[in-house]
Write an enzyme that holds these catalytic residues in place. Structure first.
Site, PDB file in Angstrom:
ATOM      1  N   SER A 108      47.682  38.099  46.375  1.00 44.66           N
ATOM      2  CA  SER A 108      47.996  37.640  45.023  1.00 44.66           C
ATOM      3  C   SER A 108      48.488  36.199  45.012  1.00 44.66           C
ATOM      4  CB  SER A 108      49.078  38.539  44.417  1.00 44.66           C
ATOM      5  OG  SER A 108      49.525  38.028  43.170  1.00 44.66           O
TER       6      SER A 108
ATOM      7  N   TYR B 259      45.464  33.568  39.644  1.00 44.83           N
ATOM      8  CA  TYR B 259      45.879  33.464  38.254  1.00 44.83           C
ATOM      9  C   TYR B 259      45.680  32.015  37.819  1.00 44.83           C
ATOM     10  CZ  TYR B 259      48.212  38.043  38.139  1.00 44.83           C
ATOM     11  OH  TYR B 259      48.485  39.401  38.145  1.00 44.83           O
TER      12      TYR B 259
ATOM     13  N   THR C 288      41.687  36.709  38.043  1.00 41.60           N
ATOM     14  CA  THR C 288      42.162  37.700  37.075  1.00 41.60           C
ATOM     15  C   THR C 288      42.147  37.087  35.687  1.00 41.60           C
ATOM     16  OG1 THR C 288      43.537  38.862  38.683  1.00 41.60           O
ATOM     17  CG2 THR C 288      44.143  39.093  36.375  1.00 41.60           C
TER      18      THR C 288
ATOM     19  N   LYS D 298      38.046  39.795  37.632  1.00 43.21           N
ATOM     20  CA  LYS D 298      38.855  41.017  37.560  1.00 43.21           C
ATOM     21  C   LYS D 298      39.557  41.114  36.205  1.00 43.21           C
ATOM     22  CE  LYS D 298      42.638  43.441  39.936  1.00 43.21           C
ATOM     23  NZ  LYS D 298      43.554  43.586  38.773  1.00 43.21           N
TER      24      LYS D 298
ATOM     25  N   HIS E 288      44.472  46.387  34.367  1.00 47.27           N
ATOM     26  CA  HIS E 288      45.674  45.908  35.056  1.00 47.27           C
ATOM     27  C   HIS E 288      46.674  47.037  35.286  1.00 47.27           C
ATOM     28  CE1 HIS E 288      47.060  41.815  36.251  1.00 47.27           C
ATOM     29  NE2 HIS E 288      48.221  42.434  36.401  1.00 47.27           N
TER      30      HIS E 288
END
Length: 372
Positions: free
Chosen positions: A119, A141, A167, A244, A268
């Site tokens: 992440s 992100y 994402t 995603k 999510h």
């Protein structure tokens, strides 16, 4: 933060026989606010509950007398071979639950032969995670400063990551009442290690009725991500691109148009728009929309091998597993996470055998029924 002295010694416990066992053990050792941060969802948690109930309503019609003696769990995701059609979902701040954090879970993924999705909000730098033993896909992100995005892309490539997973369902963090009630904040020793402002005071400053993580996210993320940004991203990096957070088949088709190699059908984990449909409900429509132009993965609610079989039978190439592996990490660090992935493989092998499938690809030929 979990105190080391209260971590369960798994050598004195009976072996876990389902992934749900790790949830019970994790809850016993985690602070209540950390448990809520992981287990909770947004708003009334309708979508969180729907993910599980919708999967339970998918019945798989097994085939008989197929001569299946042994099952090969191997699958190809993004053109690369893995030991099973499973990846470790991207999850933030893993050192919240265990000192080993991302390094421990990535090592467990490497031992299991499955990809580990690191992440942007990991509590260990991507360079270290990439050296932990797994094939790493980096989850991005979209940050307010494009220069920071560009810097992250350079680091991802230099670290040897195998794919980029962007994402798209977090323009802002979903409103999570559990975190608000707990005034949830990061402890001082857990930071967003991939960001230059990882020690941003917003993430560590508690206040009644405020989620410090939500405040930090709002300050860091760009809310107006667009298809043009994704097209720019496609041009910047020569890695497989995964989008995603797709639920609408029209968005999946657009992702293919801009060059995505895979999409992840995901809500999510019920942590963003409450009232959105369960991911598995939208999976068949997304599969139909993209055809053979890209792979389709599923996440949100996967809790065992039967769920993997359900996803495969509905057309997914594989799944991402999140909370159960974080629970295992919390309960016993890298050994427990490794055991959890081995348990998942055993469950999937059993499910495929009972369904008459010699491998994951054969599951796509099974019929499914909606029950209940």
């Amino acid at each position: 933060m979990v105190a080391e002295q209260v971590l369960t010694d798994l050598s004195t416990e009976s072996p876990a026989v389902s992934l749900a066992d790790y949830a019970e053990r994790a809850r016993a050792v985690l602070p209540a606010d950390v448990w809520d941060y992981i287990a909770g969802g947004s708003a009334a948690e309708v979508t969180l509950a729907a993910n599980r109930s919708a999967l339970d309503r998918v019945a798989v019609l097994p085939r008989m007398l197929r001569g299946v003696g042994t099952v090969d769990l191997g699958a190809r995701l993004l053109g690369r071979p893995y030991a099973m059609p499973v990846g470790v979902a991207p999850m933030a701040y893993q050192r919240l639950v265990h000192p080993g954090g991302e390094l421990a879970l990535a090592a467990a993924a490497g031992a299991a032969g499955v990809p580990y999705l690191a992440s942007t909000l990991g509590s260990t730098p991507i360079e270290q995670v990439a050296g932990a033993g797994a094939e790493v896909w980096f989850q991005l992100y979209w940050l307010r400063e494009r220069a920071l995005v560009r810097d992250l892309l350079d680091r991802v490539v230099a670290a040897g990551c195998r794919a980029l997973v962007v994402t798209v369902d977090v323009p802002v963090l979903g409103r999570r009442p559990r975190d608000l009630r707990n005034a949830f904040r990061l402890p001082d020793d857990v930071v967003a290690a991939n960001l230059p402002d990882g020690r941003d005071a917003l993430a560590h400053a508690g206040a009644p009725g405020v989620s410090a993580i939500a405040a930090h996210t709002e300050a860091s993320f760009a809310p107006a991500l667009s298809w043009a940004d994704l097209a720019w991203l496609r041009e910047q990096i020569d890695l497989p691109l995964v989008v995603k957070g797709v639920l609408d088949p029209r968005d999946a088709a657009e992702a293919v148009r801009i060059g995505a190699d895979a999409v992840v059908v995901s809500n999510h984990g019920g942590r963003q728009l409450d009232g959105a449909p369960a991911s598995v409900i939208m999976l068949p429509e997304v599969v139909d929309a993209v055809g053979d132009r890209c792979q389709v993965l599923l996440d949100s609610g996967i809790r065992g091998g039967t769920d993997v079989l359900r996803a495969l039978a509905l057309g997914a190439a594989g799944v991402l597993v999140g909370r159960p592996l974080l629970w295992a990490l919390a309960a016993g660090g890298q050994p427990a996470a490794r055991d959890a992935l081995a348990l998942l493989a055993a469950e999937l092998r059993d499910a495929l055998t009972l369904a008459g499938c010699p491998d994951p690809a054969a599951a796509a030929e099974l019929r499914t029924l909606a029950v209940g």
